[in-house]
Design a protein around this motif. Structure first.
Motif, PDB file in Angstrom:
ATOM      1  N   PRO B 105      89.363  94.282 -61.747  1.00  0.00           N
ATOM      2  CA  PRO B 105      89.549  95.847 -62.783  1.00  0.00           C
ATOM      3  C   PRO B 105      89.508  95.980 -64.188  1.00  0.00           C
ATOM      4  CG  PRO B 105      92.031  94.576 -62.037  1.00  0.00           C
ATOM      5  CD  PRO B 105      90.558  93.915 -61.518  1.00  0.00           C
ATOM      6  N   THR B 106      89.230  95.228 -65.062  1.00  0.00           N
ATOM      7  CA  THR B 106      89.197  94.683 -66.135  1.00  0.00           C
ATOM      8  C   THR B 106      87.726  95.113 -66.549  1.00  0.00           C
ATOM      9  OG1 THR B 106      89.119  92.834 -66.568  1.00  0.00           O
ATOM     10  CG2 THR B 106      90.851  94.219 -66.654  1.00  0.00           C
ATOM     11  N   PHE B 107      86.804  94.719 -65.263  1.00  0.00           N
ATOM     12  CA  PHE B 107      85.484  95.208 -65.802  1.00  0.00           C
ATOM     13  C   PHE B 107      84.306  96.221 -65.431  1.00  0.00           C
ATOM     14  CE2 PHE B 107      86.466  90.510 -66.675  1.00  0.00           C
ATOM     15  CZ  PHE B 107      85.784  90.609 -67.793  1.00  0.00           C
ATOM     16  N   LYS B 108      84.057  96.479 -65.546  1.00  0.00           N
ATOM     17  CA  LYS B 108      82.955  97.859 -65.186  1.00  0.00           C
ATOM     18  C   LYS B 108      82.554  97.038 -63.560  1.00  0.00           C
ATOM     19  CE  LYS B 108      82.219 100.919 -69.561  1.00  0.00           C
ATOM     20  NZ  LYS B 108      81.518 100.962 -70.564  1.00  0.00           N
ATOM     21  N   VAL B 109      81.688  97.702 -63.336  1.00  0.00           N
ATOM     22  CA  VAL B 109      81.079  97.696 -61.733  1.00  0.00           C
ATOM     23  C   VAL B 109      79.638  96.908 -61.737  1.00  0.00           C
ATOM     24  CG1 VAL B 109      80.017  98.528 -60.281  1.00  0.00           C
ATOM     25  CG2 VAL B 109      82.202  99.199 -59.968  1.00  0.00           C
ATOM     26  N   TYR B 110      78.922  97.587 -62.632  1.00  0.00           N
ATOM     27  CA  TYR B 110      77.681  96.478 -62.816  1.00  0.00           C
ATOM     28  C   TYR B 110      78.439  95.122 -63.924  1.00  0.00           C
ATOM     29  CZ  TYR B 110      73.550  95.720 -65.309  1.00  0.00           C
ATOM     30  OH  TYR B 110      71.927  94.325 -65.208  1.00  0.00           O
ATOM     31  N   ASP B 111      78.924  94.860 -64.685  1.00  0.00           N
ATOM     32  CA  ASP B 111      79.533  93.471 -65.075  1.00  0.00           C
ATOM     33  C   ASP B 111      79.600  92.697 -63.874  1.00  0.00           C
ATOM     34  OD1 ASP B 111      78.664  94.094 -67.648  1.00  0.00           O
ATOM     35  OD2 ASP B 111      81.089  95.090 -68.105  1.00  0.00           O
ATOM     36  N   GLN B 112      80.349  93.391 -62.936  1.00  0.00           N
ATOM     37  CA  GLN B 112      80.660  92.202 -62.143  1.00  0.00           C
ATOM     38  C   GLN B 112      79.703  91.902 -61.084  1.00  0.00           C
ATOM     39  OE1 GLN B 112      85.202  92.548 -60.049  1.00  0.00           O
ATOM     40  NE2 GLN B 112      84.699  94.838 -61.630  1.00  0.00           N
ATOM     41  N   LEU B 113      78.651  93.334 -61.156  1.00  0.00           N
ATOM     42  CA  LEU B 113      77.526  92.887 -59.374  1.00  0.00           C
ATOM     43  C   LEU B 113      76.435  92.067 -60.686  1.00  0.00           C
ATOM     44  CD1 LEU B 113      77.145  94.070 -56.894  1.00  0.00           C
ATOM     45  CD2 LEU B 113      76.336  96.083 -58.340  1.00  0.00           C
ATOM     46  N   ARG B 114      76.569  92.507 -61.453  1.00  0.00           N
ATOM     47  CA  ARG B 114      75.148  91.796 -62.590  1.00  0.00           C
ATOM     48  C   ARG B 114      75.583  89.501 -62.298  1.00  0.00           C
ATOM     49  NH1 ARG B 114      75.304  92.732 -68.724  1.00  0.00           N
ATOM     50  NH2 ARG B 114      76.982  90.836 -68.456  1.00  0.00           N
ATOM     51  N   THR B 115      76.915  89.557 -62.725  1.00  0.00           N
ATOM     52  CA  THR B 115      77.714  88.274 -62.490  1.00  0.00           C
ATOM     53  C   THR B 115      77.545  87.836 -60.838  1.00  0.00           C
ATOM     54  OG1 THR B 115      79.526  88.487 -61.334  1.00  0.00           O
ATOM     55  CG2 THR B 115      79.534  87.853 -64.406  1.00  0.00           C
ATOM     56  N   VAL B 116      76.424  88.427 -59.964  1.00  0.00           N
ATOM     57  CA  VAL B 116      76.486  88.034 -58.586  1.00  0.00           C
ATOM     58  C   VAL B 116      75.070  87.304 -58.425  1.00  0.00           C
ATOM     59  CG1 VAL B 116      76.170  88.786 -56.404  1.00  0.00           C
ATOM     60  CG2 VAL B 116      78.723  89.000 -56.994  1.00  0.00           C
ATOM     61  N   ILE B 117      74.703  88.646 -58.982  1.00  0.00           N
ATOM     62  CA  ILE B 117      72.883  88.732 -58.882  1.00  0.00           C
ATOM     63  C   ILE B 117      72.460  87.944 -59.960  1.00  0.00           C
ATOM     64  CG2 ILE B 117      70.688  90.264 -59.780  1.00  0.00           C
ATOM     65  CD1 ILE B 117      72.614  92.596 -59.739  1.00  0.00           C
ATOM     66  N   GLN B 118      72.990  87.714 -61.194  1.00  0.00           N
ATOM     67  CA  GLN B 118      72.706  85.969 -61.505  1.00  0.00           C
ATOM     68  C   GLN B 118      73.066  84.838 -61.177  1.00  0.00           C
ATOM     69  OE1 GLN B 118      74.569  87.258 -65.193  1.00  0.00           O
ATOM     70  NE2 GLN B 118      72.497  87.860 -66.348  1.00  0.00           N
TER      71      GLN B 118
END
Lengths: 326, 321
Positions: B105-118
């Motif tokens: 809940p403390t990170f924006k959706v993009y930040d979470q999606l980015r870690t997966v993409i990377q």
């Protein structure tokens, strides 16, 4: 028709003030007839549990009225009224006090309502357990030694202890496995016949409704969007939301599959957000929404015997463009 | 060519205060490439811990595991953590029941999606990849969703974000543990529709865990029915629903409420056994209407149709018994 057991008129419950108020119930009207099972169906946030709380008197309405057996339900309930309306809640894990034995839990309402002399309470508790299909050996156990299904049976036994008229069942089987749920549903049907009970059965799961409810009320955003005899509502759902709910039930046979109404899921996925503050609350999720739907809320209109729906398609103001999908 | 996922003679025991709890009792399971397979069973049957074992999320001191879980020929149970991490999140992804509990809940959706993409192959424009991934799950305003925190979005949108997240690295296998069941029925239906469509396009394999037979029928090519740590029946989905053979499968089907409303669902008497002292032989026999003394011995699988296996004495001819 005889006097309804419960008569709810234009019931409102708002949390907060002014334009930011959360309108949990927003003009709800329905009757519960003596001896029937009225299912109240809707998704989370539709106001089902708020309705239960208002009927039970744990919360008080912002506006509107609830009458029980012809008389208004006051904010401060008499012991007699509290006895007549009983409650079974959803989570069997939290419904029983973990530090009380089953006997203590079932005996408490007998004591509160002065129903039996102390010497008879144990016998009555054993009898109640037997009524819900459990042996008296459980009386001295604690809830932790019981499965979810057994705990729910105890909760039902405890509600029956005071010989109520109306049982408000809030998602009584939702936390149970399907094989246990089936047993609990049969038990409820059986008890209703035996003790002449009236049920208000609150659930988000439309599939359990078909076999046990005589009538069903579908709620969306604090109001009833469709209400009628269960058989009719399932055979000819008239509100798009009811159709969406029925068509989303996963069924286990081809024959059952054919009983589901058509529903354009692909189009639902592509729907964007819309502002429904003026018109029909369902418009942003409705694939058939047209100009009138955004402008004014549809009234509850008769569509059959004792069967009403609140949709501009049934009033004729909107004609679905895609006839096949409807 | 071996199957994508091959589970052989898998046992799982927990060492507890009360004794040893034998939670998974020797299961065999296959998922072929591009196949959608379901494990169906009730709470406590061992279906979710199976997923946790595949993901290597059950590495505690009180856990005893036997057998093998081979993914593309490599036994995941023998891998070092670092090697497992290379596979997990890239070649095997998971979607869990409650999207709110899966997203931070403390990170924006993009930040979470980015870690997966990377975690996937190094990609330069993660934002464009994330945007495209959300569009694929029919999110019409991806920029708003990427800039939002999970609590600002509906449960349905969060669920779609998770599906996008699980598919963005083009995994070979997706483990789906009751996806969407924490949400409303209409969201569950949309989740299944999207998962089915997207995994079909990419030819990804899916192992779906569910308690809902209706979901199995709509989603899976093949199904394993699990009871108390054992697989009791396995068959292609249409075959299972047309000819359910194991008494447990039959009872489970009869427990499902019907839309026609012709009969009340029946249910099953008794309860799931205690795993520290489970019944001998077929673990269903104390609740089974067809049980005899034979059922106290282990019940091997017998073939009753094409790819249709049942572990029950009723379907074994005498000379094999």
């Amino acid at each position: 028709m005889a006097e309804p057991l419960l008569r709810v008129r234009d019931l409102r419950k708002h949390y907060g003030e002014g334009s930011r108020a959360v309108r949990a119930l927003d003009g709800l009207t329905l009757n519960v007839e003596p001896g029937e099972t009225l299912a109240v169906v809707g998704e989370s946030g539709s106001g089902k549990t708020t309705l239960a709380n208002l009927i039970l008197g744990t919360e008080h309405p912002t506006a509107g009225s609830i009458a029980f057996q012809g008389g208004p339900l006051p904010a401060k309930r008499s012991l007699e009224l509290r006895r007549k309306i009983q409650y079974v809640q959803q989570n069997p894990m939290t419904t029983l006090n973990p530090r009380r034995t089953i006997l203590q839990s079932i005996r408490l309402p007998l004591q509160t309502h002065h129903l039996r002399p102390r010497a008879e309470q144990r016998g009555r508790a054993a009898e109640l357990l037997e009524i819900v299909g459990m042996s008296a050996a459980y009386l001295n156990r604690f809830p932790r030694a019981l499965s979810g299904g057994q705990r729910q049976r105890v909760a039902i036994a405890r509600a029956l202890a005071v010989e109520p008229t109306l049982l408000v069942l809030d998602e009584p089987t939702s936390a149970l496995d399907v094989s246990v749920q089936a047993k609990a549903l049969s038990l409820l049907v059986d008890l209703q016949r035996r003790f002449d009970l009236t049920y208000l059965f609150i659930t988000h799961d439309l599939s359990v409704v078909r076999t046990i409810a005589s009538r069903v009320a579908v709620m969306y955003r604090g109001g009833v969007v469709e209400i009628g005899p269960t058989r009719e509502v399932f055979a000819a759902p008239s509100h798009p939301y009811t159709r969406m709910l029925i068509s989303s039930i996963p069924v286990v046979s081809e024959a059952e599959q054919h009983l589901k109404p058509a529903w354009p899921w692909e189009r639902i996925l592509a729907l964007g957000a819309g502002d429904a503050s003026e018109g029909c609350a369902f418009a942003p999720r409705c694939p058939f929404a047209d100009e009138p739907c955004w402008r004014e809320p549809p009234p509850l209109t008769m569509v059959g015997d004792d069967h009403s729906a609140a949709c501009h398609i049934t009033t004729g103001m909107v004609v679905p463009a895609d006839k096949d999908a409807w | 060519m071996p199957a994508l996922l091959e589970i052989d003679r898998l046992h799982l025991r927990f060492r507890l205060f009360e004794g040893i709890s034998h939670v998974i009792n020797g299961i065999d399971l296959r998922v072929e490439r591009g196949e959608r397979v379901a494990i169906v069973g009730e709470s406590g049957c061992g279906k979710s811990v199976t997923v946790r074992l595949i993901l290597g999320l059950l590495q505690q001191n009180n856990v005893l595991v036997e057998g093998s879980i081979r993914f593309d020929g490599v036994d995941l149970l023998q891998l070092k953590r670092a090697r497992l991490r290379e596979i997990r999140g890239r070649r095997i992804c998971a979607v869990f029941q409650d999207p709110m509990a899966s997203l931070n809940p403390t990170f924006k959706v993009y930040d979470q999606l980015r870690t997966v993409i990377q975690r996937g192959e190094a990609r330069r424009d993660a934002y464009a990849v994330a945007r495209a991934a959300l569009q694929e799950v029919a999110i019409t305003d991806p920029d708003r969703v990427l800039g939002a925190y999970p609590f600002q979005l509906s449960g349905g949108l969060n669920q779609r974000v998770l599906i996008a997240m699980s598919l963005v690295n083009q995994p070979d296998l997706i483990l789906a543990d009751e996806p969407g069941t924490a949400l409303d029925v209409t969201v569950q239906e949309q989740t299944l529709l999207l998962m089915r469509r997207l995994t079909e396009q990419r030819q990804s394999s899916v192992l779906l865990i569910t308690h809902n037979l209706g979901v199995v029928r709509e989603f899976a090519d093949r199904v394993y029915v699990m009871y108390a740590g054992n697989i009791v029946e396995q068959a292609p989905t249409p075959e299972l629903f047309a000819n359910p053979r194991h008494p447990y499968t039959q009872a489970l089907l009869a427990s499902v409420p019907t839309l026609s409303g012709e009969r009340l669902p029946e249910g099953i008497d008794g309860m799931v056994p205690d795993y520290t002292s489970p019944p001998e032989g077929c673990r269903f026999h104390p609740r089974c209407p067809a049980a005899t003394s034979v059922c106290r011995r282990p019940q091997p699988f017998g073939t009753v149709g094409e790819n249709h296996l049942v572990a029950c004495r009723l379907y074994r001819s005498e000379h094999h018994g």
